[in-house]
Design an enzyme around this catalytic site. Structure first.
Site, PDB file in Angstrom:
ATOM      1  N   ARG A   1     -20.503  27.850  32.107  1.00  0.00           N
ATOM      2  CA  ARG A   1     -21.942  27.912  31.841  1.00  0.00           C
ATOM      3  C   ARG A   1     -22.316  28.893  30.734  1.00  0.00           C
ATOM      4  NH1 ARG A   1     -23.157  28.643  37.932  1.00  0.00           N
ATOM      5  NH2 ARG A   1     -20.972  28.120  38.357  1.00  0.00           N
TER       6      ARG A   1
ATOM      7  N   GLU B   1     -16.713  35.127  44.055  1.00  0.00           N
ATOM      8  CA  GLU B   1     -17.438  35.041  45.326  1.00  0.00           C
ATOM      9  C   GLU B   1     -16.804  33.972  46.219  1.00  0.00           C
ATOM     10  OE1 GLU B   1     -21.536  33.909  44.789  1.00  0.00           O
ATOM     11  OE2 GLU B   1     -22.141  34.610  46.755  1.00  0.00           O
TER      12      GLU B   1
HETATM   13  O1  LIG Z   1     -19.792  37.565  39.134  1.00  0.00           O
HETATM   14  P1  LIG Z   1     -18.755  36.644  39.701  1.00  0.00           P
HETATM   15  O2  LIG Z   1     -18.595  36.791  41.199  1.00  0.00           O
HETATM   16  O3  LIG Z   1     -17.447  36.773  39.008  1.00  0.00           O
HETATM   17  O4  LIG Z   1     -19.259  35.159  39.523  1.00  0.00           O
HETATM   18  C1  LIG Z   1     -19.935  34.691  38.380  1.00  0.00           C
HETATM   19  C2  LIG Z   1     -19.253  33.494  37.776  1.00  0.00           C
HETATM   20  O5  LIG Z   1     -19.225  32.414  38.719  1.00  0.00           O
HETATM   21  C3  LIG Z   1     -19.718  31.237  38.081  1.00  0.00           C
HETATM   22  O6  LIG Z   1     -18.732  30.513  37.437  1.00  0.00           O
HETATM   23  P2  LIG Z   1     -17.601  29.736  38.220  1.00  0.00           P
HETATM   24  O7  LIG Z   1     -16.416  30.635  38.393  1.00  0.00           O
HETATM   25  O8  LIG Z   1     -18.169  29.110  39.427  1.00  0.00           O
HETATM   26  O9  LIG Z   1     -17.118  28.662  37.164  1.00  0.00           O
HETATM   27  P3  LIG Z   1     -17.827  27.423  36.434  1.00  0.00           P
HETATM   28  O10 LIG Z   1     -18.908  27.985  35.529  1.00  0.00           O
HETATM   29  O11 LIG Z   1     -16.683  26.865  35.654  1.00  0.00           O
HETATM   30  O12 LIG Z   1     -18.368  26.509  37.471  1.00  0.00           O
HETATM   31  C4  LIG Z   1     -20.719  31.770  37.080  1.00  0.00           C
HETATM   32  O13 LIG Z   1     -20.993  30.828  36.065  1.00  0.00           O
HETATM   33  C5  LIG Z   1     -20.030  33.016  36.571  1.00  0.00           C
HETATM   34  O14 LIG Z   1     -19.136  32.724  35.507  1.00  0.00           O
HETATM   35  N1  LIG Z   2     -24.463  31.919  44.030  1.00  0.00           N
HETATM   36  C1  LIG Z   2     -23.995  31.425  42.883  1.00  0.00           C
HETATM   37  N2  LIG Z   2     -24.677  30.476  42.193  1.00  0.00           N
HETATM   38  C2  LIG Z   2     -24.195  29.973  41.031  1.00  0.00           C
HETATM   39  N3  LIG Z   2     -23.055  30.372  40.483  1.00  0.00           N
HETATM   40  C3  LIG Z   2     -22.351  31.321  41.123  1.00  0.00           C
HETATM   41  N4  LIG Z   2     -21.196  31.930  40.818  1.00  0.00           N
HETATM   42  C4  LIG Z   2     -20.909  32.795  41.795  1.00  0.00           C
HETATM   43  N5  LIG Z   2     -21.855  32.801  42.739  1.00  0.00           N
HETATM   44  C5  LIG Z   2     -22.770  31.879  42.338  1.00  0.00           C
END
Ligand SMILES: O=P(O)(O)OC[C@H]1O[C@H](OP(=O)(O)OP(=O)(O)O)[C@H](O)[C@@H]1O
Ligand SMILES: Nc1ncnc2[nH]cnc12
Length: 182
Positions: free
Chosen positions: A69, A106
């Protein structure tokens, strides 16, 4: 720092376009869905403009965006401030020589990679993502950039989940967010 506390008139409009989906992708997670914000050109533009206003003229030469994202918000910011865009990708996606950092999420574990040579020593970098939860992802991104000698000026996210205290994992690096979600 949070723009939310500044009461910029655009902030509530942005927050209103973020959909919260309970129990996705796992029970107990309140998923912050930015795809609904992207459907609204005014609020999407307000989001990009607020970051551009903050970072224009700050001598930032590289915007590093986190897969997936951060690839949505990072490139328009980079173009508007005259910086290059460097993708920080999940494992085995980049074809050249990479450096890697593992981190805990998370809802699982993951790893970020960056092309060797994409960022040079002493460059001033901005890290962009949609959201900070536990801070593990941003921490890995900061480590990648600092390992090649870059100066991370700030991290910028659309959304912060302050209850997870991710800010505390950034080793004092400044974090700027537009929206807080509890
Ligand atoms: O602060 P944190 O606990 O590290 O989490 C934040 C990250 O989690 C989500 O990505 P995700 O890993 O779900 O990957 P994606 O964007 O590829 O779906 C979000 O877009 C951040 O990059
Ligand atoms: N609650 C949440 N919503 C969207 N992206 C996430 N990445 C980690 N936690 C998330």
């Amino acid at each position: 720092m949070s723009a939310y506390k500044d009461k910029d008139a655009r902030i509530n409009g942005i927050k209103d376009q973020i959909r919260v989906v309970p129990n996705f992708p796992k029970p107990g997670i309140m998923f912050q869905d930015i795809t609904t914000l992207l459907l609204k050109p005014k609020e999407f533009k307000d989001t990009i403009d607020m970051f551009v206003e903050r970072y224009k003229g700050k001598n930032i030469s590289v915007v590093a965006g986190i897969e997936a994202r951060g690839f949505i918000f990072g490139p328009p910011i980079a173009l508007a401030i005259g910086a290059k865009f460097v993708p920080l990708r999940k494992p085995k996606k980049l074809p050249g020589k990479v450096i890697s950092e593992e981190y805990i999420l998370e809802y699982g574990r993951d790893c970020l990679e960056m092309h060797v040579g994409a960022v040079e020593s002493a460059e001033r970098a901005l890290v962009v993502d949609d959201l900070i939860a536990t801070g593990g992802t941003l921490c890995a991104a900061i480590n990648l950039l600092e390992r090649v000698g870059a100066e991370v000026v700030e991290c910028a996210c659309v959304i912060e989940l302050p209850d997870l205290k991710g800010r505390e994992r950034l080793n004092g690096k400044p974090l700027y967010v537009l929206v807080e979600s509890h």
